[in-house]
Structure formats: structure tokens, C-alpha cells
Write a protein that holds these residues in place. Structure first.
Motif, mmCIF file in Angstrom:
data_model
loop_
_atom_site.group_PDB
_atom_site.id
_atom_site.type_symbol
_atom_site.label_atom_id
_atom_site.label_comp_id
_atom_site.label_asym_id
_atom_site.label_seq_id
_atom_site.Cartn_x
_atom_site.Cartn_y
_atom_site.Cartn_z
ATOM 1 N N VAL A 177 9.804 -7.139 -6.100
ATOM 2 C CA VAL A 177 9.134 -7.748 -4.940
ATOM 3 C C VAL A 177 8.477 -9.083 -5.288
ATOM 4 C CG1 VAL A 177 8.694 -5.567 -3.778
ATOM 5 C CG2 VAL A 177 6.958 -6.483 -5.306
ATOM 6 N N VAL B 280 -3.491 -4.655 -0.248
ATOM 7 C CA VAL B 280 -4.393 -3.670 -0.834
ATOM 8 C C VAL B 280 -5.711 -3.711 -0.059
ATOM 9 C CG1 VAL B 280 -5.640 -2.955 -2.909
ATOM 10 C CG2 VAL B 280 -3.305 -3.839 -3.104
ATOM 11 N N VAL C 237 7.903 -10.395 1.746
ATOM 12 C CA VAL C 237 7.305 -9.110 1.369
ATOM 13 C C VAL C 237 5.803 -9.347 1.259
ATOM 14 C CG1 VAL C 237 7.166 -7.319 -0.402
ATOM 15 C CG2 VAL C 237 9.362 -8.403 0.093
ATOM 16 N N ILE D 201 3.385 -1.897 0.578
ATOM 17 C CA ILE D 201 4.463 -2.876 0.456
ATOM 18 C C ILE D 201 5.137 -2.992 1.819
ATOM 19 C CG2 ILE D 201 6.620 -3.465 -0.713
ATOM 20 C CD1 ILE D 201 5.545 -1.988 -3.161
ATOM 21 N N PRO E 44 -3.488 -7.762 -5.939
ATOM 22 C CA PRO E 44 -2.492 -8.720 -5.465
ATOM 23 C C PRO E 44 -3.018 -10.156 -5.429
ATOM 24 C CG PRO E 44 -3.335 -7.442 -3.628
ATOM 25 C CD PRO E 44 -3.951 -6.869 -4.872
ATOM 26 N N PRO F 280 -9.482 5.282 -3.982
ATOM 27 C CA PRO F 280 -10.000 3.989 -4.416
ATOM 28 C C PRO F 280 -9.089 2.833 -4.071
ATOM 29 C CG PRO F 280 -8.916 5.105 -6.248
ATOM 30 C CD PRO F 280 -8.802 6.019 -5.070
ATOM 31 N N THR F 281 -7.825 3.107 -3.728
ATOM 32 C CA THR F 281 -6.909 2.006 -3.442
ATOM 33 C C THR F 281 -5.778 2.514 -2.563
ATOM 34 O OG1 THR F 281 -5.673 0.177 -4.459
ATOM 35 C CG2 THR F 281 -5.298 2.363 -5.385
ATOM 36 N N ASP G 187 5.168 2.056 -7.004
ATOM 37 C CA ASP G 187 5.370 0.651 -7.326
ATOM 38 C C ASP G 187 5.242 0.442 -8.821
ATOM 39 O OD1 ASP G 187 2.459 0.376 -7.825
ATOM 40 O OD2 ASP G 187 2.317 0.528 -5.648
ATOM 41 N N ARG H 200 -0.919 -10.512 -0.564
ATOM 42 C CA ARG H 200 -0.122 -11.561 -1.190
ATOM 43 C C ARG H 200 1.225 -11.616 -0.495
ATOM 44 N NH1 ARG H 200 0.879 -11.621 -7.500
ATOM 45 N NH2 ARG H 200 2.486 -13.208 -7.648
ATOM 46 N N LEU I 73 4.992 -12.854 -0.528
ATOM 47 C CA LEU I 73 6.037 -13.261 -1.455
ATOM 48 C C LEU I 73 7.271 -13.574 -0.621
ATOM 49 C CD1 LEU I 73 5.236 -10.099 -3.478
ATOM 50 C CD2 LEU I 73 4.588 -12.390 -4.194
ATOM 51 N N VAL J 185 2.336 -7.686 -0.139
ATOM 52 C CA VAL J 185 1.648 -6.628 -0.869
ATOM 53 C C VAL J 185 0.217 -6.636 -0.356
ATOM 54 C CG1 VAL J 185 0.909 -5.791 -3.121
ATOM 55 C CG2 VAL J 185 3.166 -6.872 -2.852
ATOM 56 N N SER K 242 -14.177 3.266 -9.845
ATOM 57 C CA SER K 242 -13.346 4.464 -10.042
ATOM 58 C C SER K 242 -13.017 4.724 -11.506
ATOM 59 C CB SER K 242 -12.032 4.318 -9.262
ATOM 60 O OG SER K 242 -11.249 3.262 -9.795
ATOM 61 N N LYS L 176 -11.965 -0.760 -0.641
ATOM 62 C CA LYS L 176 -12.470 0.612 -0.607
ATOM 63 C C LYS L 176 -13.168 0.845 0.725
ATOM 64 C CE LYS L 176 -13.207 1.381 -5.535
ATOM 65 N NZ LYS L 176 -13.150 -0.005 -6.049
ATOM 66 N N ARG L 177 -12.896 1.960 1.348
ATOM 67 C CA ARG L 177 -13.477 2.407 2.630
ATOM 68 C C ARG L 177 -12.975 1.623 3.842
ATOM 69 N NH1 ARG L 177 -16.896 2.530 -1.510
ATOM 70 N NH2 ARG L 177 -17.491 4.637 -2.173
ATOM 71 N N GLU M 10 -1.754 0.888 -2.018
ATOM 72 C CA GLU M 10 -0.871 -0.216 -2.369
ATOM 73 C C GLU M 10 0.279 -0.250 -1.371
ATOM 74 O OE1 GLU M 10 -2.066 0.462 -7.083
ATOM 75 O OE2 GLU M 10 -0.050 0.967 -6.401
ATOM 76 N N ARG N 175 -6.977 -7.430 0.322
ATOM 77 C CA ARG N 175 -6.357 -8.543 -0.394
ATOM 78 C C ARG N 175 -4.853 -8.484 -0.131
ATOM 79 N NH1 ARG N 175 -7.944 -6.450 -5.729
ATOM 80 N NH2 ARG N 175 -8.206 -4.644 -4.380
ATOM 81 N N LEU O 194 -6.302 -0.764 -11.287
ATOM 82 C CA LEU O 194 -5.690 -0.815 -9.949
ATOM 83 C C LEU O 194 -4.970 -2.135 -9.728
ATOM 84 C CD1 LEU O 194 -8.693 0.619 -7.870
ATOM 85 C CD2 LEU O 194 -6.771 1.865 -8.880
#
Lengths: 145, 145, 145
Positions: free
Chosen positions: B124, C17, C13, C120, B143, C115-116, B80, C4, C6, C15, B136, C20-21, C118, C2, B140
Motif C-alpha cells: 500500500v 488510524v 489508498v 485501509i 501513518p 488502543p488502535t 497489515d 495518510r 498514498l 491508511v 498501552s 484512542k476513544r 488500522e 491520523r 502501534l
């Protein structure tokens, strides 16, 4: 092959699910041709009961064949469609997964679907074309054409 | 680098084909910058004649470099684009394939294109931003911002 | 997590995220459910601190589990969402990368984000549904339904 054409604004999306034991690259090309899709992004996941992958040899300027026998997960099938000689031509690369999670990948020359392959073909333009590239001997996408 | 900007409704799609021996991550960032694309999904297939991949070391909080020499198929390039410090920043991961179908993958630090790379950059959103993550040490995508 | 949402024309769409964990498949399903998304293409990159992959055994007609321990790059996470029993169900395949660039892949049964990640999630239709397939014993996408 079962296909569904969806519209979103002026762009179309095909969801294509080949039948069991149908060849995936031909099914993708046929679905694009039937729906008049001349430029697209392609993604898919599913399974193959066998496949032939390719690695492009720079010296011989042709694909070496990598046969893959036995049931594999189609971990990623990614690529695009552009027009060559008047027909939509898929350019697809695949990463396949074996029983222990080991992977094998290449240019997808052919794949025999089992139990399913869920192709999402997203139209990106009215048309993208390919052009012969003398250095590699390949026909490559030319976005400026 | 040859680029074509297509419109579909209020969303844009860039088809980006770097030149032979052009670096792929920089080409992707430059194309996004030139076209003012601040949030996108990226997919690509093609080939590299060499690449440097990365693996994020949690203890040292930095990427270990994995050099990949010799011609490889770009089996999947996925990621992305979001904005960091005012510029579009690609976050790309790659799986690369060798002559026998063996694969190697990582965070794409750099890749030298040969013979082609067919990038599809799908906008997007008007904008997605990144934020520094203290745990980390990475920047990052956020959103919710 | 989190998220979002759109809009682009009549298509949405997301997005997404995860925290963590957080577990990735459940996060993807929850985000789709909260936003009423019943048919989508999914792509993602990021990292897992552990995961469980699956390989479909044709004879036993169930997934063999492939546990993956330790931090891995999520090199490709690809798949789709369709409705089963009234709920959006992600079908996701993953290729994961280790410190030396070695890869392992399979059907994604679960992945613990770090850690993340992403994600889509691109809506492709008002709805796609699944149907029980007697030959494989799996519930598979049926685009003709």
C-alpha cells in the motif's frame, strides 16, 4: 446480478451485487468468468437468508455440511479466485452473524443473498492456477505454477 | 513456502502459500522481508491444524494466550504489515472455525498451516512505520510518521 | 485521527488510524470525505473498548442493537464506501473477540477505538452510489447506476 468493471492501471476491480435470492458462490464465479478474471482477491459484506457452510474433515477428506437457516448478517466473506479446469473457481470463507450477535462460520458452499451482498473482486494477476494435492485430496492454489 | 510477486502499476501483490505445517506469521514476515515489502494489507483463507491466539489485557498490558488445538478453518485472516526496528512486522487477526461452525478469534500469535493458507499481501505504500505508545505499552502503526 | 493518502497509479489508498476513544464509523466517513473518496473497499484490525453492533430485522425493517461492553479485539472489520445523499457512507461489518476467544459480530453501528484501529481504505472507482430498495427499506449499493 449487477456488475461493474473498473480499471486501475493494468488491474481490474469488479463490484458484483447479486440479486435478492441469488446464490452467492455461483454469482461470483459467473461474474469472474464473464469478465475473464482468472486470479483475484474477494471481500464482501451483506446478508444471507440461508447458507450452507463446510468444515474439512481430514480423515474422510471431504467437507462436512453445516446448514445455516434464517436471516444472517454476512459479517465477513473473504477469499480468492484461481483457475481450475479452465474456469475461475472462487475459494470463499464466511463468518455469519445471528440476531444476538452469535457467529457461525465455515467454507462457503452456498449462500442465498438477501437483501444484498456487496462483492469486491480485485484482480491480482493474469492467472493463478490450482493443483491436486495428494495428502489432502483437495485442489489447492499453486502460486509457483 | 511458495511465493509469487505480481506487479500492478507501481504497486506489488505477493501471493504467499506456506507449506503444510509451516508457521503462518513467520512465513508472512519472511515473504515480506525477501521481497522488500514495508507496508501492506494482508488477507487470507485456509486451514490451521493448531494456533495460538491473543487477547490484549489492558491492565497487565500484555497478550493473554488462547491455544486452539485441532483442525480449524481459517475463516478470516486480516491485517497489515508495517516496519518496526528495520523489519516488516505483520499485525494479523484471525477468526477460526470448528467442525460445528463455532468460531474462536484473536490476535494471531502463531498458526500451523494445514492443508493450505492463501495469503494475499497487497503493497500500500513505500513504507509505514510503528511507534511505541506509552498508554498501552504496544508498538502501534503511525501513518503520520 | 491520523491519515495518510498514498497513490498507486490512478487509485488511492488511505491508511486511517483514529485516536484512542474516537468513534470508528464517523472517523472512516470523515477521512473519506476529506480526501474525496466516493467508492472504496475497507479492511481493518485493532481494538474497541465498546461497540454497538446491528442485526437487520426483516419484519420490522430496522436494525436491532447489540451493545458490546468492555475491551474486545477487532478481529475483522470489512466493508465498503459508496455515496448517499452526496456524502461517502461506510457500510462496515465487524467480528469482535473477547478474552476467551469468543466472538460477537454484526453490522457496525459504532465502535470506540482503543488502543488502535488500522483502517485501509482502497479506492475502487471514481464513484459508487446507493439506491433506496422498497422490499427491504434499506439504501443499497447499486453498481449499475
Amino acid at each position: 446480478m449487477r456488475t461493474r468493471e473498473l480499471r486501475s492501471g493494468d488491474r481490474r476491480v469488479l463490484v458484483v451485487v447479486p440479486d435478492k435470492r441469488e446464490e452467492a458462490v455461483a454469482a461470483c464465479a459467473a461474474a469472474a468468468g464473464e469478465h475473464g478474471i482468472a486470479a483475484a482477491q474477494v471481500t464482501a459484506v451483506g446478508g444471507f437468508e440461508s447458507a450452507v457452510l463446510g468444515y474439512f474433515d481430514r480423515v474422510r477428506r471431504e467437507y462436512e455440511r453445516i446448514p445455516v437457516d434464517g436471516q444472517v448478517e454476512v459479517l465477513s466473506l473473504l477469499g480468492d479466485i484461481a483457475v481450475h479446469d479452465g474456469h475461475p473457481e472462487p475459494h470463499l470463507h464466511a463468518v455469519l452473524g445471528r440476531r444476538d450477535g452469535a457467529t457461525v462460520g465455515g467454507h462457503l458452499l452456498s449462500g442465498t443473498v438477501w437483501p444484498t451482498l456487496e462483492l469486491i473482486v480485485t484482480e491480482v494477476a493474469p492467472e493463478l492456477t490450482k493443483r491436486w494435492d495428494p495428502e489432502s485430496g483437495l485442489v489447492l492454489m499453486d502460486p509457483s505454477a
